[in-house]
Motif scaffolding. Structure first.
Motif, PDB file in Angstrom:
ATOM      1  N   ASP A  80       0.859  -1.154  -0.037  1.00  0.00           N
ATOM      2  CA  ASP A  80      -0.098  -0.058   0.039  1.00  0.00           C
ATOM      3  C   ASP A  80       0.824   1.026  -0.162  1.00  0.00           C
ATOM      4  N   ALA A  81       0.404   2.353  -0.360  1.00  0.00           N
ATOM      5  CA  ALA A  81       0.978   3.677  -0.380  1.00  0.00           C
ATOM      6  C   ALA A  81       0.939   4.260   1.125  1.00  0.00           C
ATOM      7  N   THR A  82       0.331   3.571   1.932  1.00  0.00           N
ATOM      8  CA  THR A  82       0.122   3.921   3.472  1.00  0.00           C
ATOM      9  C   THR A  82       0.556   3.068   4.414  1.00  0.00           C
ATOM     10  N   ALA A  83       0.974   3.279   5.656  1.00  0.00           N
ATOM     11  CA  ALA A  83       1.229   2.235   6.606  1.00  0.00           C
ATOM     12  C   ALA A  83       0.123   1.450   6.902  1.00  0.00           C
ATOM     13  N   ALA A  84       0.186   0.001   7.337  1.00  0.00           N
ATOM     14  CA  ALA A  84      -1.040  -0.755   7.580  1.00  0.00           C
ATOM     15  C   ALA A  84      -0.688  -1.710   8.756  1.00  0.00           C
ATOM     16  N   LEU A  85      -1.716  -1.956   9.383  1.00  0.00           N
ATOM     17  CA  LEU A  85      -1.517  -3.050  10.561  1.00  0.00           C
ATOM     18  C   LEU A  85      -1.925  -4.417   9.874  1.00  0.00           C
ATOM     19  N   VAL A  86      -1.009  -5.525   9.748  1.00  0.00           N
ATOM     20  CA  VAL A  86      -1.354  -6.412   8.844  1.00  0.00           C
ATOM     21  C   VAL A  86      -1.456  -7.497  10.011  1.00  0.00           C
ATOM     22  N   ALA A 113      -2.226 -19.869  14.676  1.00  0.00           N
ATOM     23  CA  ALA A 113      -1.212 -18.957  15.348  1.00  0.00           C
ATOM     24  C   ALA A 113      -1.330 -18.133  14.621  1.00  0.00           C
ATOM     25  N   SER A 114      -1.759 -16.596  15.206  1.00  0.00           N
ATOM     26  CA  SER A 114      -1.933 -15.367  14.693  1.00  0.00           C
ATOM     27  C   SER A 114      -0.872 -14.343  15.094  1.00  0.00           C
ATOM     28  N   VAL A 115      -0.388 -13.538  13.973  1.00  0.00           N
ATOM     29  CA  VAL A 115       0.689 -12.678  14.472  1.00  0.00           C
ATOM     30  C   VAL A 115       0.161 -11.298  13.826  1.00  0.00           C
ATOM     31  N   ASN A 116       0.324  -9.988  14.591  1.00  0.00           N
ATOM     32  CA  ASN A 116       0.114  -8.885  14.147  1.00  0.00           C
ATOM     33  C   ASN A 116       1.615  -8.140  13.925  1.00  0.00           C
ATOM     34  N   GLN A 117       1.567  -7.078  12.729  1.00  0.00           N
ATOM     35  CA  GLN A 117       2.546  -6.269  12.466  1.00  0.00           C
ATOM     36  C   GLN A 117       2.316  -5.141  11.795  1.00  0.00           C
ATOM     37  N   GLU A 118       2.841  -3.949  12.500  1.00  0.00           N
ATOM     38  CA  GLU A 118       2.797  -2.784  11.852  1.00  0.00           C
ATOM     39  C   GLU A 118       3.884  -2.496  10.958  1.00  0.00           C
ATOM     40  N   LEU A 119       3.414  -2.479   9.341  1.00  0.00           N
ATOM     41  CA  LEU A 119       4.411  -2.124   8.350  1.00  0.00           C
ATOM     42  C   LEU A 119       4.124  -0.869   7.805  1.00  0.00           C
ATOM     43  N   SER A 120       5.190  -0.188   7.413  1.00  0.00           N
ATOM     44  CA  SER A 120       4.960   1.069   6.704  1.00  0.00           C
ATOM     45  C   SER A 120       4.719   0.836   5.362  1.00  0.00           C
ATOM     46  N   ALA A 121       4.463   2.253   4.654  1.00  0.00           N
ATOM     47  CA  ALA A 121       4.196   2.057   3.080  1.00  0.00           C
ATOM     48  C   ALA A 121       5.303   1.461   2.542  1.00  0.00           C
ATOM     49  N   TYR A 122       4.985   0.998   1.203  1.00  0.00           N
ATOM     50  CA  TYR A 122       5.624   0.126   0.341  1.00  0.00           C
ATOM     51  C   TYR A 122       7.108   0.889   0.048  1.00  0.00           C
ATOM     52  N   PHE A 128      10.059  -8.873   1.636  1.00  0.00           N
ATOM     53  CA  PHE A 128       9.628  -9.287   2.771  1.00  0.00           C
ATOM     54  C   PHE A 128      10.510  -8.808   3.855  1.00  0.00           C
ATOM     55  N   ASP A 129      11.302  -7.618   3.647  1.00  0.00           N
ATOM     56  CA  ASP A 129      11.976  -7.050   4.565  1.00  0.00           C
ATOM     57  C   ASP A 129      11.904  -5.530   4.470  1.00  0.00           C
ATOM     58  N   GLY A 130      12.827  -4.901   5.320  1.00  0.00           N
ATOM     59  CA  GLY A 130      12.899  -3.441   5.305  1.00  0.00           C
ATOM     60  C   GLY A 130      11.641  -2.909   6.011  1.00  0.00           C
ATOM     61  N   ALA A 131      11.221  -1.651   5.826  1.00  0.00           N
ATOM     62  CA  ALA A 131      10.161  -1.015   6.498  1.00  0.00           C
ATOM     63  C   ALA A 131       8.927  -1.652   6.201  1.00  0.00           C
TER      64      ALA A 131
END
Length: 239
Positions: A80-86, A113-122, A128-131
């Motif tokens: 996405d062009a914006t950050a998202a909680l995935v 097993a569920s995991v949540n992660q805050e990821l920055s815009a693309y 599958f690395d970086g911000a």
């Protein structure tokens, strides 16, 4: 003060004493289990377990327990062009079927097993690395399900000599959500432990009986009759 007790009341007390249970029935349980090691979904495995030997006694119930495991890794990339909680859900559907020719479903376990992660815009790199990306490993969970069979007709496939077979199937159901443009990659492994427990009444279980006097009449009867004769001819005195 004097208190009289009627013959009827004494006789009821005597009968109650005589009706105390004079034997005890004990149940025994046999448990067997079989394990399927972790491997990548999707797969089918045959589970083999011993049947109940009817010479041991009368079968009262059959208890099955399925312990399903899921383990692996989740890789996520927010495009996405914006950050998202995935959210990444590492999941498997583990099912157990009855022996042929029935082949109907016996149990299903759905470990997740569920995991949540805050990821920055693309960030422009699909790695599958970086911000904007992440890889999460060593994720696992276990789910247990069970069923109890108590109807004798349902015991038939599990009684006799030798063993019986159950079909175990593990299907990967991993998913990811949280962004409109989200890429996910999963490594999903599944395994299971299947246990069967037979509860039965032993044929050779000794009957526990209270000792009786040589005449063959229970002691409680002597006590009751003696109490009856005394109380019908006298009164009880309370001081």
């Amino acid at each position: 003060m004097h208190l009289s007790i009627s013959k009827a009341k004494v006789m009821v007390t005597t009968v109650a004493a005589i009706l105390v249970p004079m034997n005890a029935v004990q149940a025994s349980t046999l448990t067997y289990e079989s394990k399927v090691d972790l491997e990548k979904t999707n797969f089918e495995k045959q589970i083999t377990l011993p049947k109940f030997d009817s010479s041991l006694g009368e079968l009262e119930s059959v208890f099955f327990e399925l312990s399903g495991n899921v383990e692996g890794s989740v890789s996520l990339e927010n495009e996405d062009a914006t950050a998202a909680l995935v959210t990444g859900n590492l999941a498997a559907e583990i099912s157990l079927k009855k022996p042929l020719p029935d082949d109907s479903l016996l149990l299903v376990a759905l470990p997740t097993a569920s995991v949540n992660q805050e990821l920055s815009a693309y960030d422009g790199d699909f790695d599958f690395d970086g911000a904007s990306g992440v890889k999460l490993t060593d994720i696992s969970n276990t789910k247990k399900e069970s069923t109890l069979l108590t109807i004798p007709d349902d015991f038939t496939p599990f009684v006799g000599d030798g063993s019986f077979n159950l079909l175990l199937e593990a299907i990967g159901n991993s998913t990811a959500t949280g962004a409109g443009n989200l890429s996910a990659r999963f490594e999903t492994y599944a395994g299971a432990t299947v246990a069967v427990s037979y509860t039965y009444a032993k044929k050779d279980e000794p009957i526990l009986r209270k000792k009786v006097p040589e005449s063959g009449v229970p002691v409680t009867i002597f006590i009751g009759l003696a109490a009856t004769m005394v109380l019908t001819k006298s009164k009880i005195r309370f001081v």
